[in-house]
Scaffold this active site. Sequence first.
Site, PDB file in Angstrom:
ATOM      1  CB  THR A 167      -4.260   4.168 -22.246  1.00  0.00           C
ATOM      2  OG1 THR A 167      -4.086   3.967 -23.651  1.00  0.00           O
ATOM      3  CG2 THR A 167      -5.739   4.071 -21.832  1.00  0.00           C
ATOM      4  CD  GLU A 190      -4.803   4.935   0.611  1.00  0.00           C
ATOM      5  OE1 GLU A 190      -4.762   5.891   1.938  1.00  0.00           O
ATOM      6  OE2 GLU A 190      -5.791   4.242   0.488  1.00  0.00           O
ATOM      7  CE1 TYR A 213      -4.433   0.782  -0.355  1.00  0.00           C
ATOM      8  CE2 TYR A 213      -4.514  -1.510   0.885  1.00  0.00           C
ATOM      9  CZ  TYR A 213      -4.961  -0.576   0.097  1.00  0.00           C
ATOM     10  OH  TYR A 213      -6.331  -0.444  -0.430  1.00  0.00           O
ATOM     11  CE  LYS A 224      -6.594   2.353 -25.945  1.00  0.00           C
ATOM     12  NZ  LYS A 224      -6.928   2.929 -24.787  1.00  0.00           N
ATOM     13  NE  ARG A 284      -6.438  -3.534 -20.141  1.00  0.00           N
ATOM     14  CZ  ARG A 284      -6.477  -3.775 -21.285  1.00  0.00           C
ATOM     15  NH1 ARG A 284      -5.870  -4.430 -22.109  1.00  0.00           N
ATOM     16  NH2 ARG A 284      -7.229  -2.941 -22.176  1.00  0.00           N
ATOM     17  CG  ASP A 286      -7.464  10.361 -23.949  1.00  0.00           C
ATOM     18  OD1 ASP A 286      -6.594   9.682 -24.348  1.00  0.00           O
ATOM     19  OD2 ASP A 286      -8.642  10.086 -23.463  1.00  0.00           O
TER      20      ASP A 286
HETATM   21  N1  DSN Z   1     -12.101   1.171 -25.487  1.00  0.00           N
HETATM   22  C1  DSN Z   1     -10.673   1.524 -26.183  1.00  0.00           C
HETATM   23  C2  DSN Z   1     -10.613   1.412 -27.637  1.00  0.00           C
HETATM   24  O1  DSN Z   1     -10.641   0.289 -27.895  1.00  0.00           O
HETATM   25  O2  DSN Z   1     -10.187   2.216 -28.093  1.00  0.00           O
HETATM   26  C3  DSN Z   1     -10.446   2.884 -25.553  1.00  0.00           C
HETATM   27  O3  DSN Z   1     -10.935   3.083 -24.139  1.00  0.00           O
END
Ligand code: DSN
Length: 451
Positions: free
Chosen positions: A242, A72, A70, A245, A251, A216
């Site tokens: 994110t 925080e 933990y 990707k 993730r 974003d």
């Molecule tokens: N759901 C994701 C995508 O496939 O682009 C984005 O959060």
Amino acid sequence: MLYFKNRGIFTVNSYSILFYYHIMKRDSEIFNYIQQENQRQLYGIELIASENFVSDQVMEAMGSILTNKYAEGLPGKRYYGGCQVVDEIETLAIERLKELFGATWANVQPHSGAQANTAVFSAFLNPGDKILGFDLSHGGHLSHGSPVNISGKWFDANFYGVEKETGRIDFNKVANQILDLKPKLVISGASAYSRDWDYKTLRKACDEVGAMLLADISHPSGLIAKGLLNDPIQDCHIVTSTTHKTLRGPRGGIIMMGNDFENPFGLTTLKGKTKLMSQVLDGAVFPGTQGGPLEHVIASKAVAFGEALSDDYFTYIKQVKLNASVMADEMIKKGYQIISGGTDNHSMLIDLRSKNLTGKVAEAVLGQAHITTNKNMVPFDDKSPFVTSGIRFGTAAITSRGIDESGMVEIVNLVDEALMAAEDDNKLNAIGEKVKSMMAGKPLFATPVTA
Ligand code: DSN
């Protein structure tokens, strides 16, 4: 000469085999499912634009004992003892991320991209404030103002879209929309938009009305990090992404700032000190919208950022972009309509109406042939989100498996063959066998090695 290391087809590495051994002894039900998923990933062609395959190191950090801790708070300012090691790890993650994007400030704790966006909203908006984002039905994202998401429920969400004739965003039109609407926050970024963004034009309009600009970059972050697309860091107040990707990490989510991190925000505190935007954002992540950070995932993010700083990653991400452009060209040659006529990044959105197919049917048909994709609304779609007229492809995952331009031509042939055999089970099964033999022996994460 470039070749790819093959670490066997059962799994990605010896660590995972060890992991499977333990789990097999202790929970055979789950082990069997993980093994099934392992086979599905190994033998399929993965074209979902938001997915990728991580390296052994990224996976090892995620599966490490750091999950027990933990922490925080932030490095050096925790609410728990025993944080001396995770402090070092989180600091390293922040420093690597700043180096990767040329950012001045970063927070690596968001559990996902949607959490990162929610933290930004909670930091700078009040319920009912006007926001302006890219329309979900034109390729935008749920967390940018959709009525089914907190961003659309709590704020007055407005949208811009693409032009019907070009399939592209007209940034001068969006700038005028900003001037008319005077929103408090403008969001750039998409889930299914294959062209680059004009951050400078958006920022100029935002400055005229005192709006904040959020980029974003969840989808193209890897291409942006390596200079293959316009850079939002200095032009936008805040950047979220994110990490799983094109960036090829675990993730998770991140928030960064460039020029604006020291801007004061909000009322002066009781002690007469003004808070900086970055401090407000830190507080909006924890305790604003999250509890304890996932230090095992943060360690894994740090590993991925380290990889993304390397020349190998530059080779990889250039190939991702090349593969996408080859794929778009080959699809067009076969008579498919790509929204906007091509791609600048790793992805493309295909309108299937000219082929008399829906996205729902195409996703199912390709799935039968072991080609994984997702149905997607196209701009000005006449079908529901459960059916859709489109399908979205991306090349980040397939490139991680070592596929180059010639492989992309082969993949487009298989995609087209399958879509043209939509009602022929025998043919689809035969195409599925071809897909399996194409992918057999290719590791999930093929490390490029320069000999
Ligand atoms: N759901 C994701 C995508 O496939 O682009 C984005 O959060």
